[in-house]
Design a protein around this motif. Structure first.
Motif, PDB file in Angstrom:
ATOM      1  N   LEU A 542      27.321  36.570  33.289  1.00 60.71           N
ATOM      2  CA  LEU A 542      28.274  35.651  32.665  1.00 60.71           C
ATOM      3  C   LEU A 542      29.643  35.885  33.295  1.00 60.71           C
ATOM      4  O   LEU A 542      30.217  36.970  33.176  1.00 60.71           O
ATOM      5  N   PHE A 543      30.135  34.867  33.978  1.00 56.35           N
ATOM      6  CA  PHE A 543      31.452  34.926  34.617  1.00 56.35           C
ATOM      7  C   PHE A 543      32.423  34.137  33.747  1.00 56.35           C
ATOM      8  O   PHE A 543      32.268  32.920  33.587  1.00 56.35           O
ATOM      9  N   GLU A 544      33.434  34.825  33.210  1.00 52.89           N
ATOM     10  CA  GLU A 544      34.254  34.172  32.191  1.00 52.89           C
ATOM     11  C   GLU A 544      35.745  34.426  32.337  1.00 52.89           C
ATOM     12  O   GLU A 544      36.511  34.097  31.426  1.00 52.89           O
ATOM     13  N   GLN A 545      36.163  35.006  33.445  1.00 51.70           N
ATOM     14  CA  GLN A 545      37.589  35.127  33.695  1.00 51.70           C
ATOM     15  C   GLN A 545      37.889  34.603  35.092  1.00 51.70           C
ATOM     16  O   GLN A 545      36.994  34.476  35.938  1.00 51.70           O
ATOM     17  N   ILE A 546      39.151  34.272  35.317  1.00 56.41           N
ATOM     18  CA  ILE A 546      39.524  33.550  36.537  1.00 56.41           C
ATOM     19  C   ILE A 546      39.100  34.293  37.798  1.00 56.41           C
ATOM     20  O   ILE A 546      38.487  33.715  38.706  1.00 56.41           O
ATOM     21  N   ALA A 547      39.402  35.591  37.870  1.00 55.14           N
ATOM     22  CA  ALA A 547      39.086  36.349  39.089  1.00 55.14           C
ATOM     23  C   ALA A 547      37.587  36.351  39.359  1.00 55.14           C
ATOM     24  O   ALA A 547      37.148  36.206  40.512  1.00 55.14           O
ATOM     25  N   GLU A 548      36.772  36.515  38.302  1.00 52.63           N
ATOM     26  CA  GLU A 548      35.323  36.562  38.482  1.00 52.63           C
ATOM     27  C   GLU A 548      34.761  35.182  38.834  1.00 52.63           C
ATOM     28  O   GLU A 548      33.822  35.073  39.635  1.00 52.63           O
ATOM     29  N   LEU A 549      35.325  34.121  38.254  1.00 54.42           N
ATOM     30  CA  LEU A 549      34.885  32.780  38.619  1.00 54.42           C
ATOM     31  C   LEU A 549      35.187  32.487  40.087  1.00 54.42           C
ATOM     32  O   LEU A 549      34.412  31.817  40.774  1.00 54.42           O
ATOM     33  N   ASP A 550      36.289  33.000  40.582  1.00 54.85           N
ATOM     34  CA  ASP A 550      36.658  32.769  41.976  1.00 54.85           C
ATOM     35  C   ASP A 550      35.684  33.427  42.955  1.00 54.85           C
ATOM     36  O   ASP A 550      35.531  32.954  44.091  1.00 54.85           O
ATOM     37  N   ARG A 551      35.069  34.518  42.558  1.00 56.52           N
ATOM     38  CA  ARG A 551      34.189  35.219  43.516  1.00 56.52           C
ATOM     39  C   ARG A 551      32.752  35.358  43.020  1.00 56.52           C
ATOM     40  O   ARG A 551      31.974  36.130  43.586  1.00 56.52           O
ATOM     41  N   CYS A 552      32.373  34.608  42.015  1.00 59.66           N
ATOM     42  CA  CYS A 552      31.009  34.757  41.483  1.00 59.66           C
ATOM     43  C   CYS A 552      29.958  34.387  42.529  1.00 59.66           C
ATOM     44  O   CYS A 552      28.867  34.967  42.549  1.00 59.66           O
ATOM     45  N   HIS A 553      30.270  33.429  43.405  1.00 63.17           N
ATOM     46  CA  HIS A 553      29.303  33.056  44.436  1.00 63.17           C
ATOM     47  C   HIS A 553      29.070  34.210  45.407  1.00 63.17           C
ATOM     48  O   HIS A 553      27.958  34.397  45.924  1.00 63.17           O
ATOM     49  N   LYS A 554      30.122  34.995  45.660  1.00 59.10           N
ATOM     50  CA  LYS A 554      29.968  36.156  46.540  1.00 59.10           C
ATOM     51  C   LYS A 554      29.103  37.230  45.865  1.00 59.10           C
ATOM     52  O   LYS A 554      28.289  37.883  46.525  1.00 59.10           O
ATOM     53  N   ILE A 555      29.296  37.406  44.577  1.00 61.14           N
ATOM     54  CA  ILE A 555      28.478  38.378  43.838  1.00 61.14           C
ATOM     55  C   ILE A 555      27.014  37.963  43.886  1.00 61.14           C
ATOM     56  O   ILE A 555      26.119  38.793  44.126  1.00 61.14           O
ATOM     57  N   LEU A 556      26.754  36.661  43.684  1.00 54.71           N
ATOM     58  CA  LEU A 556      25.369  36.193  43.725  1.00 54.71           C
ATOM     59  C   LEU A 556      24.772  36.357  45.118  1.00 54.71           C
ATOM     60  O   LEU A 556      23.609  36.781  45.264  1.00 54.71           O
ATOM     61  N   ALA A 557      25.552  36.045  46.144  1.00 52.59           N
ATOM     62  CA  ALA A 557      25.048  36.213  47.519  1.00 52.59           C
ATOM     63  C   ALA A 557      24.732  37.677  47.818  1.00 52.59           C
ATOM     64  O   ALA A 557      23.712  37.989  48.463  1.00 52.59           O
ATOM     65  N   GLN A 558      25.592  38.598  47.369  1.00 50.58           N
ATOM     66  CA  GLN A 558      25.320  40.024  47.554  1.00 50.58           C
ATOM     67  C   GLN A 558      24.005  40.418  46.897  1.00 50.58           C
ATOM     68  O   GLN A 558      23.210  41.176  47.461  1.00 50.58           O
ATOM     69  N   LEU A 559      23.767  39.907  45.695  1.00 47.97           N
ATOM     70  CA  LEU A 559      22.531  40.229  44.992  1.00 47.97           C
ATOM     71  C   LEU A 559      21.316  39.677  45.728  1.00 47.97           C
ATOM     72  O   LEU A 559      20.316  40.378  45.935  1.00 47.97           O
ATOM     73  N   LEU A 560      21.388  38.423  46.146  1.00 50.22           N
ATOM     74  CA  LEU A 560      20.240  37.793  46.787  1.00 50.22           C
ATOM     75  C   LEU A 560      19.995  38.330  48.193  1.00 50.22           C
ATOM     76  O   LEU A 560      18.920  38.107  48.767  1.00 50.22           O
ATOM     77  N   ASP A 561      20.953  39.070  48.733  1.00 53.33           N
ATOM     78  CA  ASP A 561      20.748  39.747  50.013  1.00 53.33           C
ATOM     79  C   ASP A 561      19.855  40.977  49.854  1.00 53.33           C
ATOM     80  O   ASP A 561      19.350  41.519  50.856  1.00 53.33           O
ATOM     81  N   ILE A 562      19.672  41.439  48.624  1.00 48.41           N
ATOM     82  CA  ILE A 562      18.905  42.664  48.361  1.00 48.41           C
ATOM     83  C   ILE A 562      17.430  42.294  48.167  1.00 48.41           C
ATOM     84  O   ILE A 562      17.100  41.515  47.260  1.00 48.41           O
ATOM     85  N   PRO A 563      16.521  42.799  48.991  1.00 54.49           N
ATOM     86  CA  PRO A 563      15.098  42.411  48.878  1.00 54.49           C
ATOM     87  C   PRO A 563      14.530  42.650  47.481  1.00 54.49           C
ATOM     88  O   PRO A 563      13.760  41.828  46.968  1.00 54.49           O
ATOM     89  N   GLU A 564      14.887  43.782  46.878  1.00 51.83           N
ATOM     90  CA  GLU A 564      14.345  44.083  45.542  1.00 51.83           C
ATOM     91  C   GLU A 564      14.794  43.046  44.512  1.00 51.83           C
ATOM     92  O   GLU A 564      14.019  42.637  43.650  1.00 51.83           O
ATOM     93  N   TYR A 565      16.043  42.628  44.631  1.00 51.66           N
ATOM     94  CA  TYR A 565      16.536  41.637  43.664  1.00 51.66           C
ATOM     95  C   TYR A 565      15.845  40.293  43.878  1.00 51.66           C
ATOM     96  O   TYR A 565      15.444  39.616  42.922  1.00 51.66           O
ATOM     97  N   ARG A 566      15.695  39.895  45.155  1.00 51.87           N
ATOM     98  CA  ARG A 566      15.004  38.642  45.436  1.00 51.87           C
ATOM     99  C   ARG A 566      13.572  38.696  44.918  1.00 51.87           C
ATOM    100  O   ARG A 566      13.048  37.699  44.405  1.00 51.87           O
TER     101      ARG A 566
END
Length: 927
Positions: A542-566
């Motif tokens: 849950l992204f609910e503050q301005i700074a996190e909304l600005d970079r939430c796509h980067k956080i998701l990309a970092q996660l999906l780069d991890i084989p275990e997470y995918r």
């Protein structure tokens, strides 16, 4: 209580008896008259006289053009009234608005029916949506694909914005059908008189019922209130949706009618599962919630099966049944150890339904022979339906039997999907303790990259496996929550509880670390190299503050780069759910910045999901007020960015919005159909508006300028918080027993609350009470003025005409601005005269924003293109004014009486609490 009430009471009632109630005006007049009867009976002539004087004075104030001076004069008169008279005024006008809201609700249903009779198909219905697709020549197979993805997923929350007690809601629910009966032209004169007496009786009961709770509700109290809605009107509306979908297909795409379409609705709940900042929600409470949900839906099924058994009196002497059904009847009877019911010897459907009823009873109490899953129950119901269809009973099978099948498909044995929500900080603290016990200390102090490496390494290794007794109570409670999820799934299936929402997500480790914690309860696992990953839960950041909304796509990309997470996501159907929060982002960065950041976040998240070939599901954490993401839902659906425009909408339903949208099945159906209409039409639109880079650049600048203006007001020093706590009823709201969750995350020394610790709901609630509505517009005027100064007027006007997002942003602000009332707000500001400069800044920004919005929209007045809404605001204002003035006087007295008797202070606080409820009823919103 209304201008027309000056008519002779007896003459008016006689006229209304002689002819049917037609239209809202007559109903308002009649209800006001009946309320006047009750006020005279209960409070005597004095109460009625002061109510009439207050009403007349505020109407004069609103019609003479000198509102501020006349309101101040009326405030002076109210200062002379004793406490009891002020309380009487609050109760009278609050009850008036409860009655009028019911009348408006009924009028809305009546109007919808009239429109459907006169202009089929009904605007913004499922039928209208599918006919639009047919007119656009969209092929049946493409429509079938869209329908297969269509889903509306409301999630009911216990957020503290419903001020009315469940008892008051029940009394209002009892009044609603009586008001509806006033339309019945068949009533004889004496029957109408009896009906009017019943309405007076219910009004009297409401008058003698305290609207505020004596004690703060527990989470399980909130669960029971939630269940009442789910097993009441929501249960009733599900088959109506089934019938609406079939009718729509029959009239637009009949070739698709016979396909097995699942209903495009799922239901979720946070009540009993949302522990974010609520220490009263424990693992034990969550398990108890799941049991209550299960018991409630099984009880409703049994009731419906009994009704069905009584109805299906089909005789085997007149109609055959299928051999499969005969075999099931005998097999089930023997397995349950029951003797045949002689009275039903030739009534096979009654026999099978009697056996289904008994199995449901055993399921409920946990006896041997109960159903092991809803699918098993559905199998029996399908056998009944098949037998009916093959033997002349197709109409019966497609009627109430299919209605029950639809309900079982939607509600299962869990009623609503129970979702877990917890603050990322709590998970982080638990992980720090577990890592510390394993010899890796300092988890919380490490960098985000180091924390991610630690949780990933742990996910690849064995679980921690520490005895729960070795952990602190806080860490134990976190792990106990996951244990509770595992137990709920074991007795009620994965559908019952599988979503874990991590609020305030700030980094990838917050998401991956949740899987590490869940693995301690056996809810997920990762094999060597991540190839054998599996999971029985979905972890939702849950992204609910301005700074996190600005970079939430980067956080998701970092996660999906991890084989275990995918691999974990792949085990859940390659669906990635992400939640965006409107309330906290608005409080963090203001109205414009919040909306723009959420728009960009959706676009960027969709692009990341497409890159990694996962299906994105965005969960919108919206509230009822504009400042919390509220406003017309159809407009919000159209305003989504192109990449995120799918036929799926998951959204929170909160507080008083739940009663307003779901108290009446007809209104609930309309709400669902309007959302589905917008989803179907918007997701099938091939030509997207041309969003130029210039518009994007200008919108980004508007968000930045607006946020700067907002932060200069609210985040500089402690002056603003002092003003807020003095010029609004926030401190008194904190003691109003709205919900089990506190109004602030934490309180400092001497009860001082910092801005960052204010919860978004009471923040918006307090501004609504004082008619400032600050979270729904502040900063927009400054941003637009700066853009005009750079010569962007024509560009902004083009954006308003052609960009659904910008149109929504401006038009929603219009609603907030039009329902704000600066003359009232100024009187509240007098409660904080030592920091009055804050109000001057608010007043200046309000004037600026109104001026700039009119310039962008090309209007002369706010809501010029929404005349009905504008008229409703105008009609309600005088009556709400009375409540505001009463509240201001009560606040002054309460805050000045610290040395007086506890009894008087308690009475004054109770009166203030009732005024909060009454103003919320008058404005039809809290926060």
């Amino acid at each position: 209580m209304a201008e027309q009430h000056q008519l002779s009471r007896s003459g008016q009632v006689e006229r209304l008896r002689a002819e049917p109630i037609e239209g809202l005006r007559n109903e308002v007049n009649l209800l006001g008259t009946l309320l006047g009867d009750v006020l005279r009976e209960q409070g005597g002539p004095r109460l009625y006289e002061i109510v009439e004087r207050a009403r007349q004075e505020t109407i004069i104030a609103r019609t003479t053009g000198n509102v501020a001076d006349r309101l101040r004069a009326l405030l002076g008169w109210m200062e002379t009234l004793p406490d009891e008279d002020l309380f009487g005024l609050v109760r009278a006008f609050g009850l008036y608005f409860h009655l009028i809201n019911l009348a408006e609700q009924h009028h809305r249903v009546r109007t919808l029916r009239q429109r459907e009779r006169n202009e089929p198909p009904l605007h913004e219905s499922l039928e209208a949506a599918l006919l639009t697709l047919r007119e656009r020549r969209i092929e049946p197979e493409r429509v079938a694909r869209i329908l297969g993805e269509l889903l509306v997923f409301p999630v009911f929350t216990a957020h503290p914005s419903e001020p009315r007690r469940r008892t008051v809601l029940q009394r209002l629910a009892a009044l609603a059908p009586l008001i509806q009966q006033l339309d019945d032209v068949r009533l004889a004169p004496r029957e109408r008189e009896w009906l009017l007496d019943r309405i007076r009786e219910e009004i009297t009961l409401l008058w003698q019922t305290a609207e505020t709770r004596v004690a703060r509700p527990t989470p399980l109290d909130e669960v029971r209130s939630n269940i009442a809605i789910l097993t009441g009107s929501v249960y009733e509306v599900v088959p109506l949706l089934r019938r609406a979908l079939r009718r729509a297909l029959a009239r637009s795409y009949p070739e698709l009618l016979e396909r097995p379409w699942p209903l495009p609705i799922r239901l979720g709940t946070w009540v009993g599962g949302d522990r974010d900042g609520n220490p009263a929600v424990t693992a034990a409470v969550t398990e108890a919630t799941a049991r209550l949900l299960r018991e409630a839906i099984l009880r409703r099924y049994r009731e419906e099966v009994v009704e069905l058994r009584r109805a299906l009196s089909i005789s085997a002497r007149l109609r055959s049944i299928t051999p499969e059904l005969t075999a099931v009847i005998e097999r089930e009877r023997e397995a349950l150890g029951l003797t045949p019911v002689r009275a039903w010897a030739d009534e096979p459907y009654r026999r099978i339904l009697g056996l289904i009823e008994e199995r449901l009873r055993r399921t409920d109490v946990g006896e041997e022979g109960g159903y092991t899953s809803p699918e098993e129950l559905l199998g029996h119901l399908q056998l009944v339906a098949d037998s009916l269809r093959r033997n002349g009973g197709k109409r019966i099978a497609d009627g109430r039997v299919a209605d029950l099948v639809a309900r079982v498909e939607v509600f299962g044995f869990h009623l609503a999907e129970l979702e877990i929500r917890q603050d990322a900080a709590r998970h982080r603290e638990a992980l720090a303790e577990l890592f510390g016990l394993s010899g890796q200390v300092g988890f919380s102090e490490r960098s985000p990259e180091e924390r991610l490496a630690l949780v990933l390494a742990r996910l690849r290794a064995d679980p921690f496996g520490f005895p729960r007794g070795a952990l602190s109570p806080e860490a134990r409670e976190v792990l106990d929550t996951f244990d509770a999820v595992a137990r709920i799934q074991r007795f009620n299936g994965q559908r019952a509880c599988h979503t874990v929402i991590v609020s305030m997500t700030a980094e990838p480790a917050d998401v991956l670390g949740t899987f590490v914690l869940a693995r301690e309860a056996g809810l997920c696992g990762v094999g060597t190299g991540g190839r054998q990953a599996w999971s029985r839960i979905d972890v939702v950041p849950l992204f609910e503050q301005i700074a996190e909304l600005d970079r939430c796509h980067k956080i998701l990309a970092q996660l999906l780069d991890i084989p275990e997470y995918r691999a974990l996501i792949a085990s859940r159907g390659s669906v990635q759910e992400v939640m965006v929060g409107y309330s906290d982002s608005n409080k963090d960065g203001g109205y414009v910045s919040s909306n723009w950041r959420i728009y960009q976040a959706q676009q960027r998240l969709a692009e990341v999901a497409a890159t990694y070939k996962v299906r994105l599901q965005i969960f919108h954490g919206r509230g009822g007020a504009i400042g919390r993401g509220g406003g017309p839902m159809g407009r919000a659906i159209w305003a989504r960015p192109a990449a995120a425009r799918t036929p799926l909408l998951k959204v929170t339903e909160q507080g008083e919005v739940i009663f307003g949208r779901y108290n009446d099945p007809a209104i609930a159906l309309r709400h669902w159909e309007q959302m589905m209409h917008a989803l179907l039409v918007s997701s099938s639109t091939e030509h997207e508006p041309n969003i130029s880079p210039e518009w994007i650049e200008l919108m980004t600048a508007l968000a930045d300028w607006s946020q700067q203006a907002y932060e200069e007001l609210v985040k500089v020093g402690n002056v603003f918080v002092s003003y807020f706590t003095m010029a609004t009823p926030f401190p008194e709201l904190a003691s109003l027993n709205l919900a089990s969750r506190p109004v602030a995350r934490r309180t400092g020394a001497h009860g001082v609350i910092q801005f960052a610790d204010l919860r978004a709901i009471p923040w918006v609630f307090s501004w609504t009470q004082t008619r400032v509505n600050l979270p729904g517009w502040y900063g927009l005027g400054t941003a637009l003025e700066r853009a005009f100064a750079f010569g962007a007027q024509e560009t902004l006007q083009a954006m308003y005409r052609r960009w659904p997002f910008f149109e929504m942003l401006v038009d929603n602000a219009q609603i907030s601005l039009a329902t704000a009332e600066m003359a009232i707000a100024e009187l509240y500001a007098s409660l904080a005269n030592n920091v009055a400069d804050v109000f001057t800044r608010i007043l200046d920004e309000h004037s600026r924003t109104v001026r700039m919005v009119l310039a962008v929209t090309g209007q002369h007045d706010l809501l010029e293109r929404s005349p009905i809404l504008a008229r409703l605001v105008k009609l309600r204002n005088p009556y709400v004014d009375v409540l505001h003035l009463c509240q201001i006087v009560l606040l002054r007295r309460y805050r000045r009486t610290e040395q007086e008797s506890p009894e008087r202070r308690a009475r004054l606080l109770d009166a203030i609490h009732h005024s909060i409820n009454a103003i919320a009823a008058g404005l039809q919103t809290t926060g």
